[in-house]
Design a protein around this motif. Structure first.
Motif, PDB file in Angstrom:
ATOM      1  N   THR A  49      39.631  41.810  46.266  1.00  0.00           N
ATOM      2  CA  THR A  49      38.909  40.777  45.527  1.00  0.00           C
ATOM      3  C   THR A  49      37.420  41.110  45.538  1.00  0.00           C
ATOM      4  OG1 THR A  49      38.499  39.369  47.454  1.00  0.00           O
ATOM      5  CG2 THR A  49      40.585  39.003  46.236  1.00  0.00           C
ATOM      6  N   VAL A  50      36.693  40.454  44.679  1.00  0.00           N
ATOM      7  CA  VAL A  50      35.247  40.650  44.612  1.00  0.00           C
ATOM      8  C   VAL A  50      34.620  40.326  45.966  1.00  0.00           C
ATOM      9  CG1 VAL A  50      33.107  39.825  43.531  1.00  0.00           C
ATOM     10  CG2 VAL A  50      35.156  40.232  42.126  1.00  0.00           C
ATOM     11  N   GLY A  51      35.062  39.241  46.601  1.00  0.00           N
ATOM     12  CA  GLY A  51      34.512  38.818  47.877  1.00  0.00           C
ATOM     13  C   GLY A  51      34.833  39.746  49.031  1.00  0.00           C
ATOM     14  N   ASP A  52      35.874  40.565  48.890  1.00  0.00           N
ATOM     15  CA  ASP A  52      36.170  41.552  49.931  1.00  0.00           C
ATOM     16  C   ASP A  52      35.045  42.571  50.028  1.00  0.00           C
ATOM     17  OD1 ASP A  52      38.707  40.541  50.626  1.00  0.00           O
ATOM     18  OD2 ASP A  52      39.713  41.764  49.105  1.00  0.00           O
ATOM     19  N   VAL A  53      34.521  42.967  48.884  1.00  0.00           N
ATOM     20  CA  VAL A  53      33.599  44.097  48.795  1.00  0.00           C
ATOM     21  C   VAL A  53      32.124  43.673  48.712  1.00  0.00           C
ATOM     22  CG1 VAL A  53      33.022  46.133  47.396  1.00  0.00           C
ATOM     23  CG2 VAL A  53      35.414  45.512  47.766  1.00  0.00           C
ATOM     24  N   TYR A  54      31.863  42.499  48.131  1.00  0.00           N
ATOM     25  CA  TYR A  54      30.493  42.032  47.933  1.00  0.00           C
ATOM     26  C   TYR A  54      30.269  40.729  48.700  1.00  0.00           C
ATOM     27  CZ  TYR A  54      30.867  45.286  44.032  1.00  0.00           C
ATOM     28  OH  TYR A  54      31.076  46.406  43.269  1.00  0.00           O
ATOM     29  N   ASP A  55      29.076  40.581  49.266  1.00  0.00           N
ATOM     30  CA  ASP A  55      28.758  39.338  49.973  1.00  0.00           C
ATOM     31  C   ASP A  55      28.342  38.254  48.960  1.00  0.00           C
ATOM     32  OD1 ASP A  55      26.026  39.725  49.334  1.00  0.00           O
ATOM     33  OD2 ASP A  55      25.548  40.520  51.318  1.00  0.00           O
ATOM     34  N   ASP A  56      27.951  37.085  49.449  1.00  0.00           N
ATOM     35  CA  ASP A  56      27.615  35.957  48.577  1.00  0.00           C
ATOM     36  C   ASP A  56      26.428  36.226  47.655  1.00  0.00           C
ATOM     37  OD1 ASP A  56      29.689  34.530  49.687  1.00  0.00           O
ATOM     38  OD2 ASP A  56      28.413  33.487  51.142  1.00  0.00           O
ATOM     39  N   ARG A  57      25.552  37.148  48.042  1.00  0.00           N
ATOM     40  CA  ARG A  57      24.394  37.495  47.199  1.00  0.00           C
ATOM     41  C   ARG A  57      24.714  38.632  46.230  1.00  0.00           C
ATOM     42  NH1 ARG A  57      21.368  38.738  52.383  1.00  0.00           N
ATOM     43  NH2 ARG A  57      22.731  40.341  51.827  1.00  0.00           N
ATOM     44  N   GLY A  58      25.922  39.188  46.322  1.00  0.00           N
ATOM     45  CA  GLY A  58      26.321  40.278  45.442  1.00  0.00           C
ATOM     46  C   GLY A  58      26.044  41.657  46.003  1.00  0.00           C
ATOM     47  N   ALA A  59      25.591  41.730  47.247  1.00  0.00           N
ATOM     48  CA  ALA A  59      25.324  43.030  47.880  1.00  0.00           C
ATOM     49  C   ALA A  59      26.642  43.631  48.389  1.00  0.00           C
ATOM     50  CB  ALA A  59      24.346  42.867  49.031  1.00  0.00           C
ATOM     51  N   LEU A  96      30.889  42.840  36.906  1.00  0.00           N
ATOM     52  CA  LEU A  96      31.540  41.698  37.548  1.00  0.00           C
ATOM     53  C   LEU A  96      30.761  40.399  37.398  1.00  0.00           C
ATOM     54  CD1 LEU A  96      32.534  43.438  40.914  1.00  0.00           C
ATOM     55  CD2 LEU A  96      33.931  43.183  38.853  1.00  0.00           C
ATOM     56  N   ASN A  97      29.841  40.328  36.491  1.00  0.00           N
ATOM     57  CA  ASN A  97      28.904  39.208  36.384  1.00  0.00           C
ATOM     58  C   ASN A  97      29.544  37.824  36.458  1.00  0.00           C
ATOM     59  OD1 ASN A  97      26.790  40.980  36.203  1.00  0.00           O
ATOM     60  ND2 ASN A  97      26.819  41.026  33.972  1.00  0.00           N
ATOM     61  N   THR A  98      30.632  37.596  35.786  1.00  0.00           N
ATOM     62  CA  THR A  98      31.206  36.253  35.723  1.00  0.00           C
ATOM     63  C   THR A  98      32.358  36.032  36.704  1.00  0.00           C
ATOM     64  OG1 THR A  98      32.723  36.917  33.961  1.00  0.00           O
ATOM     65  CG2 THR A  98      30.581  36.011  33.287  1.00  0.00           C
ATOM     66  N   ARG A  99      32.721  37.022  37.464  1.00  0.00           N
ATOM     67  CA  ARG A  99      33.849  36.863  38.386  1.00  0.00           C
ATOM     68  C   ARG A  99      33.419  36.183  39.680  1.00  0.00           C
ATOM     69  NH1 ARG A  99      36.946  42.609  38.041  1.00  0.00           N
ATOM     70  NH2 ARG A  99      36.553  42.884  35.831  1.00  0.00           N
ATOM     71  N   THR A 100      34.305  35.342  40.173  1.00  0.00           N
ATOM     72  CA  THR A 100      34.058  34.672  41.449  1.00  0.00           C
ATOM     73  C   THR A 100      34.544  35.566  42.587  1.00  0.00           C
ATOM     74  OG1 THR A 100      36.216  33.587  41.503  1.00  0.00           O
ATOM     75  CG2 THR A 100      34.420  32.423  40.350  1.00  0.00           C
ATOM     76  N   SER A 101      34.208  35.191  43.796  1.00  0.00           N
ATOM     77  CA  SER A 101      34.556  36.007  44.957  1.00  0.00           C
ATOM     78  C   SER A 101      36.058  36.108  45.192  1.00  0.00           C
ATOM     79  CB  SER A 101      33.876  35.467  46.214  1.00  0.00           C
ATOM     80  OG  SER A 101      34.353  34.175  46.502  1.00  0.00           O
ATOM     81  N   THR A 102      36.836  35.171  44.664  1.00  0.00           N
ATOM     82  CA  THR A 102      38.289  35.204  44.876  1.00  0.00           C
ATOM     83  C   THR A 102      39.045  35.937  43.765  1.00  0.00           C
ATOM     84  OG1 THR A 102      38.549  33.057  43.780  1.00  0.00           O
ATOM     85  CG2 THR A 102      38.281  33.049  46.197  1.00  0.00           C
ATOM     86  N   GLN A 103      38.336  36.344  42.735  1.00  0.00           N
ATOM     87  CA  GLN A 103      38.993  37.051  41.633  1.00  0.00           C
ATOM     88  C   GLN A 103      39.170  38.536  41.970  1.00  0.00           C
ATOM     89  OE1 GLN A 103      36.358  35.505  38.384  1.00  0.00           O
ATOM     90  NE2 GLN A 103      38.347  35.096  37.408  1.00  0.00           N
ATOM     91  N   PRO A 104      40.105  39.191  41.279  1.00  0.00           N
ATOM     92  CA  PRO A 104      40.356  40.610  41.553  1.00  0.00           C
ATOM     93  C   PRO A 104      39.122  41.472  41.300  1.00  0.00           C
ATOM     94  CG  PRO A 104      42.058  39.696  40.116  1.00  0.00           C
ATOM     95  CD  PRO A 104      40.982  38.662  40.233  1.00  0.00           C
ATOM     96  N   LEU A 105      38.949  42.464  42.142  1.00  0.00           N
ATOM     97  CA  LEU A 105      37.863  43.421  41.949  1.00  0.00           C
ATOM     98  C   LEU A 105      38.121  44.263  40.707  1.00  0.00           C
ATOM     99  CD1 LEU A 105      35.246  44.688  43.088  1.00  0.00           C
ATOM    100  CD2 LEU A 105      36.712  46.261  44.370  1.00  0.00           C
TER     101      LEU A 105
END
Length: 188
Positions: A49-59, A96-105
Motif C-alpha cells: 500500500t502507499v502507507g507501507d512505503v511512504y510516511d504521512d508527509r509523503g516521504a 500517487l497524488n490522489t491515493r490514500t495511505s491504504t490504497q495499493p501502491l
C-alpha cells in the motif's frame, strides 16, 4: 522446476529502459526496481500500500514491515530501502497524488489492485516483449539475493532480507556462474 533467470546488470538496465516504450512507464519501472532492489515477491509487490512505503508527509520510509497477510510464508518481515531505491520511489510518488495511505501502491490499467497472479503476468509480459527468455517475477528476487551473496554478505543476513526462515532456502536462490568461480580462486 527450472529457476527464474538471474539477470546481469546490463540486462536489468535494458529492461528498465525498455519500460519507457510501455504505456505505464513509471509504474512498470518502479515495480521492476522494487523487485531487484528489495527482493520482493510478486505477491508482496501486489499487496503493498502507499502507507507501507511512504510516511504521512509523503516521504519514502527507510524501512517498512510486511504483515503476515502480505507475505508468502505468512510471517512478518522488515524490508530495508536502499538509497537507490529511495530515489526511484521518490520519483514514483509523483503518480500517487490522489491515493490514500491504504490504497495499493501499484494499480492495474483498470485502476484496481494487482493480484499476485496479475503481477506475475505483468512481469512475464514485460520480459517476453523485451525478448528475455527464462525470466519471471522471481528473477528480480533471485538477482537481489545472488548479487548480495557475491559481495560476501553472510547467508543468515541474506535469509533475513529475503524473509526466509531457513538458510537452505536462501542458498537455492544463489546463482553460480563461471566468472564467480574464476574470481573465487583468485582470492587464494
Amino acid at each position: 522446476m527450472k529457476q527464474a533467470l538471474t539477470l546481469t546488470d546490463t540486462q536489468y538496465r535494458n529492461v528498465i529502459n525498455f519500460c519507457t516504450t510501455r504505456k505505464h512507464t513509471l509504474r512498470d519501472q518502479t515495480i521492476i526496481h522494487v523487485s531487484f532492489l528489495a527482493g520482493l515477491r510478486a505477491v508482496e509487490l501486489a499487496a503493498l500500500t502507499v502507507g507501507d512505503v511512504y510516511d504521512d508527509r509523503g516521504a519514502v520510509r527507510s524501512q517498512f514491515t510486511l504483515s503476515s497477510t502480505q507475505t508468502k510464508g505468512a510471517h512478518t518481515r522488515t524490508v530495508y530501502i536502499s538509497t537507490k531505491l529511495k530515489r526511484v520511489l521518490k520519483q514514483y510518488r509523483t503518480v500517487l497524488n490522489t491515493r490514500t495511505s491504504t490504497q495499493p501502491l501499484f494499480m492495474t490499467q483498470m485502476h484496481t489492485s494487482f493480484s499476485a497472479n496479475t503481477m506475475c503476468q505483468l512481469f512475464l509480459q514485460i520480459y517476453k516483449d523485451f525478448g528475455l527468455r527464462g525470466a519471471s517475477s522471481h528473477s528480480g528476487r533471485r538477482t537481489f539475493i545472488t548479487k548480495l551473496a557475491n559481495t560476501g554478505i553472510n547467508v543468515r543476513l541474506l535469509a533475513a532480507l529475503a524473509g526466509h526462515r531457513h538458510i537452505s532456502t536462501t542458498q537455492r536462490y544463489i546463482d553460480v556462474n563461471d566468472e564467480q568461480l574464476a574470481n573465487a580462486v583468485e582470492l587464494l
